[in-house]
Design an enzyme around this catalytic site. Structure first.
Site, short mmCIF file in Angstrom:
data_model
loop_
_atom_site.label_atom_id
_atom_site.label_comp_id
_atom_site.label_asym_id
_atom_site.label_seq_id
_atom_site.Cartn_x
_atom_site.Cartn_y
_atom_site.Cartn_z
N GLU A 94 -4.64 2.76 1.40
CA GLU A 94 -5.02 2.62 2.80
C GLU A 94 -6.44 3.13 2.99
OE1 GLU A 94 -2.21 3.91 1.64
OE2 GLU A 94 -0.80 2.34 2.22
N HIS A 129 9.20 4.84 8.37
CA HIS A 129 8.99 3.49 8.92
C HIS A 129 9.20 3.49 10.43
CE1 HIS A 129 10.41 2.88 4.73
NE2 HIS A 129 9.48 1.97 4.71
C1 LIG Z 1 1.25 5.14 1.54
C2 LIG Z 1 2.16 3.96 1.48
N1 LIG Z 1 1.63 2.73 1.61
C3 LIG Z 1 2.44 1.65 1.60
C4 LIG Z 1 3.78 1.77 1.46
C5 LIG Z 1 4.69 0.55 1.49
N2 LIG Z 1 5.25 0.27 0.16
C6 LIG Z 1 6.45 0.77 -0.20
S1 LIG Z 1 6.84 0.40 -1.77
C7 LIG Z 1 5.42 -0.50 -1.97
C8 LIG Z 1 5.13 -1.14 -3.29
C9 LIG Z 1 5.07 -0.17 -4.42
O1 LIG Z 1 4.97 -0.83 -5.63
P1 LIG Z 1 4.99 -0.06 -7.01
O2 LIG Z 1 4.18 1.19 -6.91
O3 LIG Z 1 4.61 -1.01 -8.05
O4 LIG Z 1 6.50 0.42 -7.19
P2 LIG Z 1 7.81 -0.48 -7.35
O5 LIG Z 1 8.31 -0.73 -5.97
O6 LIG Z 1 7.45 -1.70 -8.06
O7 LIG Z 1 8.78 0.36 -8.09
C10 LIG Z 1 4.66 -0.49 -0.81
C11 LIG Z 1 3.38 -1.18 -0.63
C12 LIG Z 1 4.29 3.09 1.33
N3 LIG Z 1 5.60 3.32 1.18
N4 LIG Z 1 3.46 4.16 1.35
#
Ligand SMILES: Cc1ncc(C[n+]2csc(CCOP(=O)(O)OP(=O)(O)O)c2C)c(N)n1
Ligand SMILES: [Mg+2]
Lengths: 332, 411
Positions: free
Chosen positions: A55, A124
């Site tokens: 972000e 959320h």
């Molecule tokens: C600071 C923040 N930004 C955005 C999100 C929304 N978000 C939750 S999971 C995710 C994707 C994460 O992907 P990854 O790190 O590859 O982990 P995976 O879900 O594949 O295990 C996002 C963008 C969040 N939870 N926290």
């Protein structure tokens, strides 16, 4: 409301090549709430694209692009995830014009879904608007319906200064009055769901009176506009409900005129009470309407706890709590 | 690309294939099992830079364990490991269904990634602390945390150890070395380093483990964790689970021009290894190597687990909108459960019949736990955490303003 938000970006991108849209999952997929769906296909990957999950990076890059002369409209996936970008917003975006004496400016929009009501738990559901209204140099917008969302977002994109654009996610699919046990009314059944095509503006800094009344003024924004209206109907109270729409700049004139007429004021927001935006509103009403007030100003807000998961409806300031406050103020 | 016309071009990485296309991982180089040497744990990090670009693998196509990384687990441990992964998979299936039935609001599964957390857990000692993400429930399952308590948390019911305050799967258990999961990505990574620094300050023997997904490595917290770990030579293992996807975003967006995620460690002078995340034996061997380094005061290790997120990101996600439906079938590293099963069969320790029987047993155990949990309620019916619980625990002692609000709420 999702289509209205998308249309605002679409219209703005079509009119001005400098408008660019980006954020996490925003490009190919079109955003987790689908607000940017189709924009990459229509305008190409240079105008609408996916970003790494940072972000800070999203807002920092937007500021740099704005300094170059673009007009970035970026998405933070949930308002709860804006904190990594807080330094870029507070120390940079908000002050760039002032500290460079206008040498550099920052016409960016940071869009983010806000508020609860979807069993999203503490990450959320937050309503962090007061963290932005406290910062000099930012504008803060919270639409409550599709027509406003489109007109206000277009105005925000065209605004010469940074705008924090908070989209109440519980309103994406229809007006929500806090009666979580009743079926959802879609926007198609609501007059403010009928969004005009093409370009139009709704000016920042102008409130809207959603319900006229003579006995008490209710100040609300976002989801709480519908909760307040429902509470007034259910209690049969002749209340005037003002939808602030823009928290900063604030339409003080409309607020003061109404409170002077009714002599009472109830403020409703979903965010926590202490140092919430309601405190600012209460102070202003007191300063400007003191001799017209017939009862103490009341605030109905989320409790001063993190947003819980299971106890969502105990936390959410629903129509019952708003109704009780209205009654107290009427009797007080 | 250098544009000969002197005009700058904007670059946005794209995955090889999108829905409608034919999945193709032929560009993913997969070294032969057993081909990567195992250096001594006190090796000079500069001599093993190539490990950040290779993939350590133990199980070959015939289910044999080969090479220098093989041999870290006994037969009993391997059989138990298989049971852990099968349990996690059955647990996921039941909880996904429970979510669809409206018994909870949300769930996140591990399909395809079971080996990573299940095998890693085995390399830790009691007292070590994990700082996990939402996709490492294998740490709890393999660590003996009661499944009923996990379900109580998922159901936000009256027996929920977290009193209904947290989103489903955001467990916390100090006793089981499992730090409270945050919904805010990557915040746990520097915290893991800090826990490890504290252990060193106190001349303790315990170590910490940070976990992060491929996508979440883009957050600044990741880089802060690496610089602190590097500067203070913290006894920490920094795990990156590269499951190829971050919701709809392919790993190339977070990785950028870096050849691999593991290679991020090199600029910080942190030894960095890549391992086949679908190979239970390889994950354990690498975990053991990194744990030994930390325990012997040799400092941090960065590990990238190469795996694939077979399921949707969460119950709120539909991956068919952004990747071919058959992509997971094309994933070249196979399925971790089947690979370990085949290894045990090849060794004569297991059979198809035993496996079927084990599947039934595992399912029975999970169903029994679920029945037990549902006696305490589910999200929208039966026993609930109280509204009072909502006001508790914000501070150790409730300040007057909260007490007033609780009173106002009438609880
Ligand atoms: C600071 C923040 N930004 C955005 C999100 C929304 N978000 C939750 S999971 C995710 C994707 C994460 O992907 P990854 O790190 O590859 O982990 P995976 O879900 O594949 O295990 C996002 C963008 C969040 N939870 N926290
Ligand atoms: Mg991932």
């Amino acid at each position: 409301m999702i289509e209205a938000i998308r249309s605002a970006m679409d219209v703005s991108m079509a009119r001005d090549d400098n408008v660019v849209v980006f954020g996490e999952d925003v490009g190919y997929f079109g955003g987790v709430f689908r607000c940017t769906q189709g924009l990459q296909q229509k305008y190409g990957k240079s105008r609408c694209f996916d970003t790494p999950i940072s972000e800070l990076g999203i807002v920092g890059a937007a500021i740099g692009m704005a300094a170059y002369g673009l007009r970035p409209c970026v998405e933070v996936q949930f308002a709860d995830y804006v904190y990594p970008a807080y330094d870029q917003i507070v120390s940079e975006a908000a002050r760039l014009r002032y500290r460079s004496n206008g040498e550099f400016t920052c016409p960016i929009v940071v869009r983010m879904p806000t508020g609860g009501g979807i069993f999203g738990g503490q990450t959320h559901s937050q309503s962090p608007e007061a963290l932005f209204t406290h910062v000099s140099g930012l504008k803060v917008v919270v639409p409550s319906n599709p027509v406003d969302a489109k007109g206000l977002l277009i105005s925000s994109i065209e605004d010469p200064d940074p705008v924090i654009f908070l989209e109440p996610k519980r309103l994406y699919n229809g007006p929500f009055d806090g009666h979580h046990d009743r079926p959802v009314t879609p926007w198609s059944k609501h007059e403010l769901g009928d969004v005009p095509d093409g370009h139009f503006n709704i000016a920042l800094g102008k409130a809207a009176i959603r319900r006229e009344g003579g006995d008490v003024t209710v100040l609300a924004y976002g989801t709480m506009v519908y909760v307040a209206q429902a509470a007034c109907e259910e209690k049969g109270i002749d209340a005037e409900v003002i939808d602030l729409r823009t928290l900063l700049p604030l339409d003080l004139e409309t607020i003061v005129a109404s409170v002077k007429k009714t002599g009472r004021c109830v403020i409703v927001h979903e965010a926590t009470l202490t140092s919430g935006f309601g405190a600012e509103l209460a102070a202003l009403v007191q300063e400007h309407c003191f001799y017209h007030l017939q009862a103490p100003i009341a605030r109905v807000t989320g409790w001063d706890t993190p947003y819980p998961h299971a106890q969502e409806w105990d936390y959410f300031p629903g129509p019952a709590r708003v109704g009780r406050a209205l009654q107290d103020v009427m009797e007080g | 690309m250098a544009g000969g016309d002197g005009v700058l071009k904007f670059h946005v990485p794209e995955p090889e294939v999108r829905p409608g296309g034919t999945p193709d991982f032929s560009n993913v180089p997969i070294p032969k099992a057993g081909s990567v040497p195992r250096p001594p744990v006190d090796v000079d990090p500069r001599q093993i830079r190539d490990l950040a670009y290779s993939i350590i693998r133990v199980l070959n196509r015939d289910g044999e364990a080969v090479g220098e990384w093989a041999g870290t687990l006994t037969d009993e441990e391997l059989a138990e490991g298989l049971k852990h992964m099968m349990t996690l998979r059955a647990f996921d299936t039941r909880m996904l269904t429970a979510q669809r039935q409206g018994k909870t609001s949300f769930y996140m599964q591990h399909m395809g990634e079971e080996a990573v957390s299940c095998a890693f857990r085995r390399a830790l000692a009691p007292g070590d602390m994990n700082f996990p993400t939402y996709r490492q429930a294998g740490l709890l399952i393999a660590g003996g945390y009661p499944m009923v308590d996990m379900m109580n948390q998922i159901y936000s019911n009256e027996a929920d150890p977290l009193k209904g305050r947290q989103l489903p799967v955001m467990y916390a258990s100090k006793e089981h070395g499992f730090f409270s999961i945050s919904g805010n990505l990557t915040t746990q990574f520097p915290q893991a380093v800090g826990w490890a620094m504290a252990s060193a300050i106190k001349n303790d023997t315990r170590i910490a483990v940070g976990w992060v997904g491929d996508g979440a490595t883009a957050e600044s917290d990741f880089h802060a964790a690496l610089v602190f770990a590097s500067t203070y030579r913290a006894p920490v293992i920094l795990n990156i689970v590269n499951n190829q996807w971050a919701i709809s975003t392919f790993q190339g967006i977070a990785r950028g021009g870096s050849g691999t995620f593991a290679a991020r460690g090199l600029g910080f002078g942190i030894p960095a290894l890549r391992v086949d995340g679908n190979d239970y034996l390889a994950v354990h061997a690498v975990a053991k190597w990194a744990v030994e380094r930390a325990r012997r005061n040799l400092g941090p290790t960065l590990v990238e687990y190469v795996t694939y997120r077979v399921g949707a990101h969460s119950t709120s996600d539909d991956p068919s909108a952004y990747r071919p439906k058959t992509e997971s079938d094309a994933w070249p590293l196979g399925d971790p459960v089947i690979r370990l099963k085949n290894h045990l069969i090849a060794r004569g320790l297991w059979s198809e019949e035993r496996h079927k029987q084990a599947e039934a047993e595992v399912l029975d155990t999970v169903i029994a736990a679920q029945k037990e949990a549902e006696k305490h309620g589910t999200l929208h019916s039966g026993g609930k955490p109280s509204t009072r619980d909502m006001f508790e625990g914000v501070y150790e002692t409730m300040p007057p303003h909260l007490r007033r609000q609780r009173q106002q709420a009438g609880v």
